[in-house]
Design an enzyme around this catalytic site. Structure first.
Site, PDB file in Angstrom:
ATOM      1  N   HIS A  30      14.178  47.905  41.850  1.00 15.28           N
ATOM      2  CA  HIS A  30      13.752  47.779  40.457  1.00 15.28           C
ATOM      3  C   HIS A  30      12.250  47.629  40.280  1.00 15.28           C
ATOM      4  O   HIS A  30      11.694  48.053  39.268  1.00 15.28           O
ATOM      5  CB  HIS A  30      14.448  46.559  39.846  1.00 15.28           C
ATOM      6  CG  HIS A  30      14.202  46.380  38.384  1.00 15.28           C
ATOM      7  ND1 HIS A  30      14.625  47.290  37.438  1.00 15.28           N
ATOM      8  CD2 HIS A  30      13.573  45.390  37.691  1.00 15.28           C
ATOM      9  CE1 HIS A  30      14.270  46.871  36.233  1.00 15.28           C
ATOM     10  NE2 HIS A  30      13.634  45.717  36.358  1.00 15.28           N
ATOM     11  N   ASP A  55      10.624  47.783  32.981  1.00  8.95           N
ATOM     12  CA  ASP A  55      11.679  46.845  32.631  1.00  8.95           C
ATOM     13  C   ASP A  55      11.624  46.607  31.116  1.00  8.95           C
ATOM     14  O   ASP A  55      11.613  47.579  30.358  1.00  8.95           O
ATOM     15  CB  ASP A  55      11.537  45.570  33.464  1.00  8.95           C
ATOM     16  CG  ASP A  55      12.655  44.562  33.275  1.00  8.95           C
ATOM     17  OD1 ASP A  55      13.731  44.742  33.865  1.00  8.95           O
ATOM     18  OD2 ASP A  55      12.440  43.590  32.514  1.00  8.95           O
TER      19      ASP A  55
END
Length: 322
Positions: free
Chosen positions: A301, A103
């Site tokens: 994610h 991320d």
């Protein structure tokens, strides 16, 4: 961690103190987390790679957990965060490390590699592929692309708004965010069209029960950290993006030269952040020594937490090429 010794180390970078979890002995792998996570998000990698002859470290990025939490937006520019990575590499890796970034940890990692190429020998990027800086800042581009509808990074620009929303009920907020970007969420939940004046959590669900990849005990770690430190520091990273555009002109358009790889989840909403584009279609396009990508079926994610075994296997394959 389930048996291997884990040390907590403090690393100083000028006025900033960084809390770093460390396991094992050998060449340094430094793991850099994203939003809204902690060093704890790398718990499965710490143990796995420590058992394979590496010294594995995961820092709480400044603004998070046990690390310093300066107030000003300027303290969260990529240049500042890269300097934190260098401080850890110098203290724990004798000036050299392989870096894993997830991320926001991915841009922090590749910025460190570009600004300090002597410190980073290889880069594994998780969930966010390398995107060279261009002629317009990312946040300004997204303001234009999402001018008529909600986009979370634009919402985060107004100081205090997202903090108040997220901190009103931290446990529920974190559950909703983690679920919405996971592979378990219904298709389209995160990117559902919301008006520009919507809030982050509007339309997100709190699943009962939560998917098994995050236990209540795991969630407790995150809740306690954000109760203690709040969300201003983590959100300031989004607010510093125009500073990055101004401060990093020397790396505009530069390819990533170190050996690199990419690991992403098939169902990660990040791949569709730019409307009409699949960011995972060619994740090595900006890299000059790309060693391959792994897209994990059904995963969202939070790849290293949702699918630790598959993620570790992909990272092992990358390490075997070095």
């Amino acid at each position: 961690m389930t048996g291997r010794r884990l040390d907590l180390v403090s690393v100083e970078n000028g006025p900033i103190t960084l809390n770093v979890a460390v396991a094992g002995q050998g060449p340094l792998i430094l793991c850099v987390h994203g939003w809204p996570e902690l060093a704890y998000s790398w718990r499965h990698q710490l143990e796995h790679f420590a058992a394979r002859g590496y010294r594995v470290a995961a820092l709480d990025v400044r603004g998070y957990g046990g690390s310093s939490k300066p107030h000003e937006v300027a303290d969260y520019s990529l240049r500042e965060l890269a300097s934190d990575v260098v401080a850890v590499v110098d203290q724990l890796g004798q000036g050299k490390a392989i870096v894993f970034g997830h991320d926001w940890g991915a841009p922090i990692s590749w910025t460190t590699a570009l600004l300090h190429p002597d410190k980073v020998s290889a880069v594994a990027l998780l969930s966010v592929p390398y995107i060279p800086l261009g002629d317009i800042s990312f946040i300004d581009m997204m303001r234009a692309l999402y001018k008529d509808r909600f986009f979370y990074q634009v919402y985060f620009q107004r100081e205090g708004a997202a903090e108040a929303e997220l901190e009103a009920d931290l446990r529920t907020s974190l559950r909703k965010v983690y679920f919405a970007w996971s592979g378990s969420a219904p298709a389209g939940m995160w990117e559902a069209r919301k008006p520009a004046d919507a809030r982050l959590l509007d339309g997100l669900v709190d699943p009962q029960p939560f998917p098994a990849w995050m236990t209540e005990r795991d969630l407790d770690v995150y809740v306690e950290a954000f109760q203690a430190g709040g969300f201003r520091g983590p959100l300031n990273r989004y607010r510093a993006q125009n500073l990055d555009f101004a401060e990093l002109r020397e790396i505009v358009g530069k390819p990533l030269p170190q050996p690199s790889c990419f690991v992403g989840g098939e169902r990660d909403m990040a791949r569709a952040l730019i409307p009409g584009m699949d960011l995972y279609a060619d994740p090595g396009v900006g890299c000059t020594d790309f060693r391959g990508s792994t897209i994990l079926p059904g995963i969202g994610h939070w790849v290293q937490q949702e699918a630790p075994g598959e993620t570790n296997a992909a990272l092992e394959r990358f390490l075997s090429t070095l």
